[in-house]
Design a protein around this motif. Sequence first.
Motif, PDB file in Angstrom:
ATOM      1  N   PRO A  62       7.497   1.917  11.932  1.00 46.35           N
ATOM      2  CA  PRO A  62       8.050   1.359  10.689  1.00 46.35           C
ATOM      3  C   PRO A  62       9.523   1.689  10.481  1.00 46.35           C
ATOM      4  O   PRO A  62      10.256   0.883   9.892  1.00 46.35           O
ATOM      5  CB  PRO A  62       7.179   1.992   9.590  1.00 46.35           C
ATOM      6  N   ILE A  63       9.974   2.858  10.963  1.00 49.62           N
ATOM      7  CA  ILE A  63      11.391   3.200  10.800  1.00 49.62           C
ATOM      8  C   ILE A  63      12.254   2.220  11.578  1.00 49.62           C
ATOM      9  O   ILE A  63      13.260   1.706  11.074  1.00 49.62           O
ATOM     10  CB  ILE A  63      11.649   4.652  11.240  1.00 49.62           C
ATOM     11  N   SER A  64      11.885   1.968  12.824  1.00 52.02           N
ATOM     12  CA  SER A  64      12.676   1.045  13.641  1.00 52.02           C
ATOM     13  C   SER A  64      12.610  -0.372  13.084  1.00 52.02           C
ATOM     14  O   SER A  64      13.596  -1.115  13.123  1.00 52.02           O
ATOM     15  CB  SER A  64      12.195   1.081  15.088  1.00 52.02           C
ATOM     16  N   PHE A  65      11.467  -0.754  12.568  1.00 53.41           N
ATOM     17  CA  PHE A  65      11.320  -2.070  11.947  1.00 53.41           C
ATOM     18  C   PHE A  65      12.298  -2.217  10.783  1.00 53.41           C
ATOM     19  O   PHE A  65      13.013  -3.221  10.661  1.00 53.41           O
ATOM     20  CB  PHE A  65       9.887  -2.269  11.464  1.00 53.41           C
ATOM     21  N   ALA A  66      12.330  -1.212   9.922  1.00 50.32           N
ATOM     22  CA  ALA A  66      13.166  -1.281   8.723  1.00 50.32           C
ATOM     23  C   ALA A  66      14.649  -1.292   9.064  1.00 50.32           C
ATOM     24  O   ALA A  66      15.446  -2.009   8.437  1.00 50.32           O
ATOM     25  CB  ALA A  66      12.848  -0.103   7.799  1.00 50.32           C
ATOM     26  N   LEU A  67      15.048  -0.496  10.056  1.00 46.83           N
ATOM     27  CA  LEU A  67      16.461  -0.432  10.421  1.00 46.83           C
ATOM     28  C   LEU A  67      16.906  -1.663  11.206  1.00 46.83           C
ATOM     29  O   LEU A  67      17.975  -2.221  10.957  1.00 46.83           O
ATOM     30  CB  LEU A  67      16.728   0.829  11.257  1.00 46.83           C
TER      31      LEU A  67
ATOM     32  N   MET B 289      18.348   7.439   4.232  1.00 51.19           N
ATOM     33  CA  MET B 289      19.447   6.931   3.403  1.00 51.19           C
ATOM     34  C   MET B 289      19.563   5.407   3.359  1.00 51.19           C
ATOM     35  O   MET B 289      19.913   4.844   2.308  1.00 51.19           O
ATOM     36  CB  MET B 289      20.778   7.532   3.879  1.00 51.19           C
ATOM     37  N   PRO B 290      19.320   4.683   4.443  1.00 48.38           N
ATOM     38  CA  PRO B 290      19.501   3.231   4.380  1.00 48.38           C
ATOM     39  C   PRO B 290      18.560   2.508   3.423  1.00 48.38           C
ATOM     40  O   PRO B 290      18.709   1.297   3.224  1.00 48.38           O
ATOM     41  CB  PRO B 290      19.248   2.781   5.824  1.00 48.38           C
ATOM     42  N   ALA B 291      17.602   3.207   2.839  1.00 51.20           N
ATOM     43  CA  ALA B 291      16.797   2.579   1.787  1.00 51.20           C
ATOM     44  C   ALA B 291      17.699   2.080   0.661  1.00 51.20           C
ATOM     45  O   ALA B 291      17.458   1.016   0.070  1.00 51.20           O
ATOM     46  CB  ALA B 291      15.772   3.577   1.255  1.00 51.20           C
ATOM     47  N   VAL B 292      18.753   2.843   0.375  1.00 52.85           N
ATOM     48  CA  VAL B 292      19.726   2.422  -0.634  1.00 52.85           C
ATOM     49  C   VAL B 292      20.389   1.120  -0.212  1.00 52.85           C
ATOM     50  O   VAL B 292      20.594   0.208  -1.025  1.00 52.85           O
ATOM     51  CB  VAL B 292      20.781   3.529  -0.842  1.00 52.85           C
ATOM     52  N   SER B 293      20.731   1.014   1.073  1.00 54.16           N
ATOM     53  CA  SER B 293      21.372  -0.203   1.586  1.00 54.16           C
ATOM     54  C   SER B 293      20.478  -1.410   1.388  1.00 54.16           C
ATOM     55  O   SER B 293      20.944  -2.488   0.986  1.00 54.16           O
ATOM     56  CB  SER B 293      21.677  -0.037   3.078  1.00 54.16           C
ATOM     57  N   CYS B 294      19.201  -1.256   1.705  1.00 57.78           N
ATOM     58  CA  CYS B 294      18.278  -2.382   1.599  1.00 57.78           C
ATOM     59  C   CYS B 294      18.157  -2.875   0.164  1.00 57.78           C
ATOM     60  O   CYS B 294      18.092  -4.090  -0.089  1.00 57.78           O
ATOM     61  CB  CYS B 294      16.914  -1.986   2.153  1.00 57.78           C
TER      62      CYS B 294
ATOM     63  N   LEU C  67      13.340  -5.253   0.634  1.00 58.73           N
ATOM     64  CA  LEU C  67      12.662  -4.328  -0.277  1.00 58.73           C
ATOM     65  C   LEU C  67      11.504  -3.613   0.429  1.00 58.73           C
ATOM     66  O   LEU C  67      11.233  -2.435   0.155  1.00 58.73           O
ATOM     67  CB  LEU C  67      12.163  -5.084  -1.506  1.00 58.73           C
ATOM     68  N   LEU C  68      10.823  -4.307   1.335  1.00 55.59           N
ATOM     69  CA  LEU C  68       9.790  -3.651   2.129  1.00 55.59           C
ATOM     70  C   LEU C  68      10.400  -2.539   2.978  1.00 55.59           C
ATOM     71  O   LEU C  68       9.853  -1.428   3.063  1.00 55.59           O
ATOM     72  CB  LEU C  68       9.106  -4.685   3.032  1.00 55.59           C
ATOM     73  N   ALA C  69      11.545  -2.820   3.590  1.00 52.15           N
ATOM     74  CA  ALA C  69      12.227  -1.805   4.386  1.00 52.15           C
ATOM     75  C   ALA C  69      12.668  -0.619   3.529  1.00 52.15           C
ATOM     76  O   ALA C  69      12.626   0.539   3.979  1.00 52.15           O
ATOM     77  CB  ALA C  69      13.438  -2.422   5.083  1.00 52.15           C
ATOM     78  N   ALA C  70      13.070  -0.887   2.289  1.00 49.85           N
ATOM     79  CA  ALA C  70      13.520   0.182   1.396  1.00 49.85           C
ATOM     80  C   ALA C  70      12.401   1.170   1.087  1.00 49.85           C
ATOM     81  O   ALA C  70      12.652   2.351   0.832  1.00 49.85           O
ATOM     82  CB  ALA C  70      14.058  -0.413   0.100  1.00 49.85           C
ATOM     83  N   VAL C  71      11.160   0.725   1.097  1.00 46.45           N
ATOM     84  CA  VAL C  71      10.017   1.617   0.880  1.00 46.45           C
ATOM     85  C   VAL C  71       9.670   2.380   2.154  1.00 46.45           C
ATOM     86  O   VAL C  71       9.375   3.579   2.131  1.00 46.45           O
ATOM     87  CB  VAL C  71       8.797   0.809   0.383  1.00 46.45           C
ATOM     88  N   MET C  72       9.702   1.682   3.288  1.00 41.18           N
ATOM     89  CA  MET C  72       9.302   2.292   4.556  1.00 41.18           C
ATOM     90  C   MET C  72      10.169   3.487   4.951  1.00 41.18           C
ATOM     91  O   MET C  72       9.671   4.520   5.408  1.00 41.18           O
ATOM     92  CB  MET C  72       9.373   1.246   5.680  1.00 41.18           C
ATOM     93  N   LEU C  73      11.473   3.360   4.793  1.00 42.16           N
ATOM     94  CA  LEU C  73      12.390   4.344   5.367  1.00 42.16           C
ATOM     95  C   LEU C  73      12.203   5.766   4.838  1.00 42.16           C
ATOM     96  O   LEU C  73      12.004   6.695   5.627  1.00 42.16           O
ATOM     97  CB  LEU C  73      13.831   3.868   5.185  1.00 42.16           C
ATOM     98  N   PRO C  74      12.271   6.008   3.528  1.00 38.50           N
ATOM     99  CA  PRO C  74      12.126   7.398   3.073  1.00 38.50           C
ATOM    100  C   PRO C  74      10.729   7.962   3.281  1.00 38.50           C
ATOM    101  O   PRO C  74      10.568   9.141   3.605  1.00 38.50           O
ATOM    102  CB  PRO C  74      12.480   7.321   1.581  1.00 38.50           C
ATOM    103  N   VAL C  75       9.701   7.114   3.113  1.00 42.01           N
ATOM    104  CA  VAL C  75       8.320   7.600   3.262  1.00 42.01           C
ATOM    105  C   VAL C  75       8.052   8.028   4.695  1.00 42.01           C
ATOM    106  O   VAL C  75       7.532   9.126   4.973  1.00 42.01           O
ATOM    107  CB  VAL C  75       7.314   6.513   2.832  1.00 42.01           C
ATOM    108  N   CYS C  76       8.416   7.200   5.659  1.00 40.61           N
ATOM    109  CA  CYS C  76       8.121   7.502   7.064  1.00 40.61           C
ATOM    110  C   CYS C  76       9.040   8.575   7.626  1.00 40.61           C
ATOM    111  O   CYS C  76       8.617   9.375   8.468  1.00 40.61           O
ATOM    112  CB  CYS C  76       8.219   6.228   7.890  1.00 40.61           C
TER     113      CYS C  76
END
Length: 415
Positions: A238-243, A301-306, A387-396
């Motif tokens: 999920p991290i690679s997906f979001a980034l 941190m990139p959750a903020v970007s998303c 927005l899906l990526a913004a959730v994935m990044l900090p959690v994972c």
Amino acid sequence: MTERDGAGSAAEGEFRRGWPIVLSALLGIGCGLAAVPFYTLGVFAPHLAREFGWSMGQIMGALTITTLALVVAGPIAGALCDRHGTRPVALVSLTLFGLSYLSLALLGGSLVQYYLTFLVIAFVGVGTLPITFTRTVNRWFERNRGLALGLAMMGTGLFGIVCKPVLAAVIAAHGWRAGFLALGALPLVVALPACFALFREPGRAAGAGGAAEVLPGLTRAEALRSWRFWLIAVVLLPISFALAGTVPNLEGILTDRGFTPATIVRLTPLIGLASIIGRLVGGWLLDRFWAPAVAFVILGMPAVSCVLLSAGGLQPGTGALAIVLIGFALGIEYDIVAYLTARYFGMRAYAAIYSLLYTCFAVGAGFAPLVFGMIRDRAQDYAPALLLAAVMLPVCSAAFLLLGRYPVAGTRQSG
């Protein structure tokens, strides 16, 4: 001489001996499969869409094809590196990767031809991935391993800075086919000569191949029985997906937010510059702090970007900030995987283990552009994917904190 002076002298000695390895790895990675399709397909996408009538989802599907090929080819490349050494794998792969990329200039209107070409590119170019180069960098460096990995991986960031404006100029002057010819020439003209002259493993002549010595660490089978391996593998998806979903679609995201082509050309190279800074700062942090904590902070941190990119009324300054945060994280993602592999599993089967983890990362990264593009085609907006990526990044990213202390070098792990 104090203990600090001794450590500093040893670290300087590493770079005096190992700078050719870092330089050749930087060029090999920067002109290889990890950077070229990922950073450039978004530049070609509008031209391919106009020429052949393909949708964004269809065009970005080439990265998914590449990913599926890496699931098979990545572990094979890792095993070849551990058995025969990294130098021959890198030299053969750079040659074939450049030649196969040149063939994209011959594209017709067939999606099958387009996808098959990228399938070949992935199989022959797998030896240009960090799987190959980081194995040798890890063997040359110990005290400054994180910084050395960051410098070597800087090739993707340098490519990201230079490629988009230069490629846009080439395409504007000579067409998109000339753009593919220019990209195919890079590994042949730049990376291949450098790796032939400079890239080698410790204690071996430049022309030597095999890697007969047994290094400390886990075998691949032992790593596969470790819960730490599976924790890293699962969270990387999920991290690679979001980034990775944002970068090839970045031009489309900014276009949807009303940015002009001129502004987009000015903003998008920031991702490459930020990734370079991320590699240097991240490498320095990895050498001095617990790597899972570094991973949690930087990859979250990139959750903020998303969130910023998903909102309407985006301004150039805010867009630049969002791009910089994504680039900073992209600058350390492969470094973190390479560093964690060496620290938790050792060097005995490094390439085989890292190739499996890299494949997990590649699967998430490879499917992301396609899924982002399909969401855009359906919703007429990238916001739901962002927005899906913004959730994935900090959690994972927080899951890395469960890894615990590094094992003592040369010992077996208990789990």
